[in-house]
Design a protein around this motif. Structure first.
Motif, PDB file in Angstrom:
ATOM      1  N   LEU A  55       0.817  -1.210   0.000  1.00  0.00           N
ATOM      2  CA  LEU A  55       0.000   0.000   0.000  1.00  0.00           C
ATOM      3  C   LEU A  55       0.853   1.263   0.000  1.00  0.00           C
ATOM      4  N   ALA A  56       2.115   1.124  -0.349  1.00  0.00           N
ATOM      5  CA  ALA A  56       3.007   2.286  -0.433  1.00  0.00           C
ATOM      6  C   ALA A  56       2.800   2.994  -1.769  1.00  0.00           C
ATOM      7  N   ALA A  57       1.586   3.432  -1.989  1.00  0.00           N
ATOM      8  CA  ALA A  57       1.211   4.004  -3.282  1.00  0.00           C
ATOM      9  C   ALA A  57       1.719   5.433  -3.427  1.00  0.00           C
ATOM     10  N   PRO A  58       2.146   5.823  -4.617  1.00  0.00           N
ATOM     11  CA  PRO A  58       2.451   7.240  -4.846  1.00  0.00           C
ATOM     12  C   PRO A  58       1.156   8.047  -4.776  1.00  0.00           C
ATOM     13  N   ARG A  59       1.289   9.327  -4.533  1.00  0.00           N
ATOM     14  CA  ARG A  59       0.119  10.176  -4.311  1.00  0.00           C
ATOM     15  C   ARG A  59      -0.854  10.147  -5.489  1.00  0.00           C
ATOM     16  N   HIS A  60      -0.337   9.962  -6.717  1.00  0.00           N
ATOM     17  CA  HIS A  60      -1.197  10.026  -7.900  1.00  0.00           C
ATOM     18  C   HIS A  60      -1.867   8.687  -8.237  1.00  0.00           C
ATOM     19  N   ALA A  61      -1.623   7.637  -7.468  1.00  0.00           N
ATOM     20  CA  ALA A  61      -2.128   6.301  -7.806  1.00  0.00           C
ATOM     21  C   ALA A  61      -3.654   6.236  -7.696  1.00  0.00           C
ATOM     22  N   THR A  62      -4.249   5.440  -8.571  1.00  0.00           N
ATOM     23  CA  THR A  62      -5.698   5.211  -8.538  1.00  0.00           C
ATOM     24  C   THR A  62      -5.977   3.718  -8.607  1.00  0.00           C
ATOM     25  N   ALA A  63      -7.173   3.347  -8.155  1.00  0.00           N
ATOM     26  CA  ALA A  63      -7.653   1.964  -8.259  1.00  0.00           C
ATOM     27  C   ALA A  63      -9.169   1.995  -8.130  1.00  0.00           C
ATOM     28  N   VAL A  98      -4.956  -5.759   5.122  1.00  0.00           N
ATOM     29  CA  VAL A  98      -4.572  -5.693   3.702  1.00  0.00           C
ATOM     30  C   VAL A  98      -3.056  -5.684   3.574  1.00  0.00           C
ATOM     31  N   ASP A  99      -2.403  -4.812   4.340  1.00  0.00           N
ATOM     32  CA  ASP A  99      -0.944  -4.685   4.318  1.00  0.00           C
ATOM     33  C   ASP A  99      -0.513  -4.246   5.710  1.00  0.00           C
ATOM     34  N   LYS A 100       0.139  -5.132   6.435  1.00  0.00           N
ATOM     35  CA  LYS A 100       0.517  -4.819   7.817  1.00  0.00           C
ATOM     36  C   LYS A 100       1.479  -3.642   7.900  1.00  0.00           C
ATOM     37  N   GLU A 101       2.111  -3.284   6.781  1.00  0.00           N
ATOM     38  CA  GLU A 101       3.023  -2.141   6.759  1.00  0.00           C
ATOM     39  C   GLU A 101       2.425  -0.996   5.951  1.00  0.00           C
ATOM     40  N   TRP A 102       1.124  -0.776   6.112  1.00  0.00           N
ATOM     41  CA  TRP A 102       0.430   0.243   5.330  1.00  0.00           C
ATOM     42  C   TRP A 102       0.897   1.655   5.683  1.00  0.00           C
ATOM     43  N   ASN A 103       1.451   1.829   6.884  1.00  0.00           N
ATOM     44  CA  ASN A 103       1.945   3.140   7.310  1.00  0.00           C
ATOM     45  C   ASN A 103       3.428   3.046   7.665  1.00  0.00           C
ATOM     46  N   PRO A 104       4.321   3.163   6.686  1.00  0.00           N
ATOM     47  CA  PRO A 104       5.756   2.967   6.923  1.00  0.00           C
ATOM     48  C   PRO A 104       6.363   3.918   7.948  1.00  0.00           C
ATOM     49  N   ALA A 105       5.737   5.070   8.174  1.00  0.00           N
ATOM     50  CA  ALA A 105       6.286   6.008   9.156  1.00  0.00           C
ATOM     51  C   ALA A 105       6.372   5.368  10.539  1.00  0.00           C
ATOM     52  N   SER A 110      10.089   6.227   5.011  1.00  0.00           N
ATOM     53  CA  SER A 110       9.067   6.883   4.196  1.00  0.00           C
ATOM     54  C   SER A 110       8.301   5.890   3.320  1.00  0.00           C
ATOM     55  N   VAL A 111       7.156   6.354   2.827  1.00  0.00           N
ATOM     56  CA  VAL A 111       6.380   5.576   1.867  1.00  0.00           C
ATOM     57  C   VAL A 111       7.208   5.328   0.614  1.00  0.00           C
ATOM     58  N   ASP A 112       7.960   6.333   0.196  1.00  0.00           N
ATOM     59  CA  ASP A 112       8.795   6.208  -1.000  1.00  0.00           C
ATOM     60  C   ASP A 112       9.823   5.096  -0.825  1.00  0.00           C
ATOM     61  N   TRP A 113      10.472   5.030   0.356  1.00  0.00           N
ATOM     62  CA  TRP A 113      11.459   3.979   0.612  1.00  0.00           C
ATOM     63  C   TRP A 113      10.780   2.610   0.579  1.00  0.00           C
ATOM     64  N   GLN A 114       9.623   2.524   1.204  1.00  0.00           N
ATOM     65  CA  GLN A 114       8.896   1.257   1.238  1.00  0.00           C
ATOM     66  C   GLN A 114       8.557   0.778  -0.171  1.00  0.00           C
ATOM     67  N   ARG A 115       8.084   1.700  -1.005  1.00  0.00           N
ATOM     68  CA  ARG A 115       7.671   1.321  -2.362  1.00  0.00           C
ATOM     69  C   ARG A 115       8.863   0.846  -3.188  1.00  0.00           C
ATOM     70  N   HIS A 116       9.985   1.523  -3.067  1.00  0.00           N
ATOM     71  CA  HIS A 116      11.176   1.107  -3.821  1.00  0.00           C
ATOM     72  C   HIS A 116      11.724  -0.222  -3.311  1.00  0.00           C
ATOM     73  N   HIS A 117      11.666  -0.437  -2.005  1.00  0.00           N
ATOM     74  CA  HIS A 117      12.121  -1.712  -1.451  1.00  0.00           C
ATOM     75  C   HIS A 117      11.259  -2.860  -1.971  1.00  0.00           C
TER      76      HIS A 117
END
Length: 256
Positions: A55-63, A98-105, A110-117
């Motif tokens: 759930l480390a979505a970029p701000r512009h992501a949609t679903a 859904v995702d136990k790490e939904w809030n990486p802070a 950061s969310v950005d680090w989580q998404r790249h990892h």
């Protein structure tokens, strides 16, 4: 989805009420419009997770035609899950399901680090070799190779959990440039430092030949003709040591 606009949905003793409320919620019943909106966005988050793996979505992501990236950004803010602590905790549990790490802070990054990892893990799972993940290698639009170079270079700045997660994937800190021991001259060291600084600022390693970079090394200011230096390293790459080539490769120079 049915919506019941009632703060006290059922009568009876508290334990029975809680159980019957949970039974109804399992059937898709929500108690007010705020919960209905949350449920709709949560469904979009599930759809995003099924595709992206986090759930480390970029701000512009949609679903599901929902701005799920912006929604996740908003609910991660203080009181983003609502001011009612019971409701907020329930919603946090739903997100964690859904995702136990939904809030990486909460984990210290950061969310950005989580998404790249997550992107790095996905590339490796798909068969990519770590040494082949260089600048320009992307996953879902993110440049994982460039990010990986920064993680190696700044490994010591990461918290222990980040370091451990990267180490499990085979990522090790970059070898720092230093004189002696066959690693090159002071000129090479300064050039490498200038290139690292330029790459961090510009997010690329293509340097115009006329570019000059100002750097400070050991408290002294230097002016490096970086474009010429990079060109010179490329033209004499067959004379560079393996360690020097590895250092250049860490910064994303593909020709190494």
């Amino acid at each position: 989805m049915a919506v019941l606009a009632s703060a006290t949905p059922l009568g009876g003793d508290e334990g029975a009420v809680d159980q019957r409320a949970r039974d109804l919620e399992a059937l898709g019943i929500v108690w007010d419009t705020a919960d209905a909106v949350f449920a709709e966005n949560l469904a979009a988050a599930r759809a995003y997770f099924a595709e992206a793996g986090a759930l480390a979505a970029p701000r512009h992501a949609t679903a599901l035609d929902k701005p799920v990236g912006q929604w996740l950004t908003d609910i991660r803010k203080p009181s983003g899950l609502g001011k009612d602590p019971v409701r907020a905790e329930r919603r946090a549990q739903q997100l964690a399901a859904v995702d136990k790490e939904w809030n990486p802070a909460l984990l210290g990054w950061s969310v950005d680090w989580q998404r790249h990892h997550v992107g790095l893990k996905a590339l490796l799972k798909d068969g990519a070799l770590l040494k082949g993940i260089v600048s320009g290698v992307t996953y879902r639009g993110d440049d994982i190779g460039r990010w990986l170079t920064r993680q190696r270079r700044d490994f010591a700045r990461l918290n222990p959990e980040q370091q451990q997660r990267l180490a499990k994937l085979g990522v090790q800190p970059a070898v720092r440039a230093r004189t002696g021991a066959g690693l090159g001259s002071a000129t090479f060291t300064r050039g490498l430092a200038a290139l690292a600084q330029y790459a961090e600022r510009e997010q690329r390693t293509v340097v115009p030949r006329q570019h000059t970079e100002q750097i400070t090394v050991d408290g002294q200011d230097h002016e490096v003709r970086l474009g010429v230096w990079v060109s010179n390293q490329q033209s004499r790459r067959d004379k560079l040591s393996g360690a020097q080539l590895a250092q250049l490769a860490e910064l994303g120079l593909d020709w190494t």
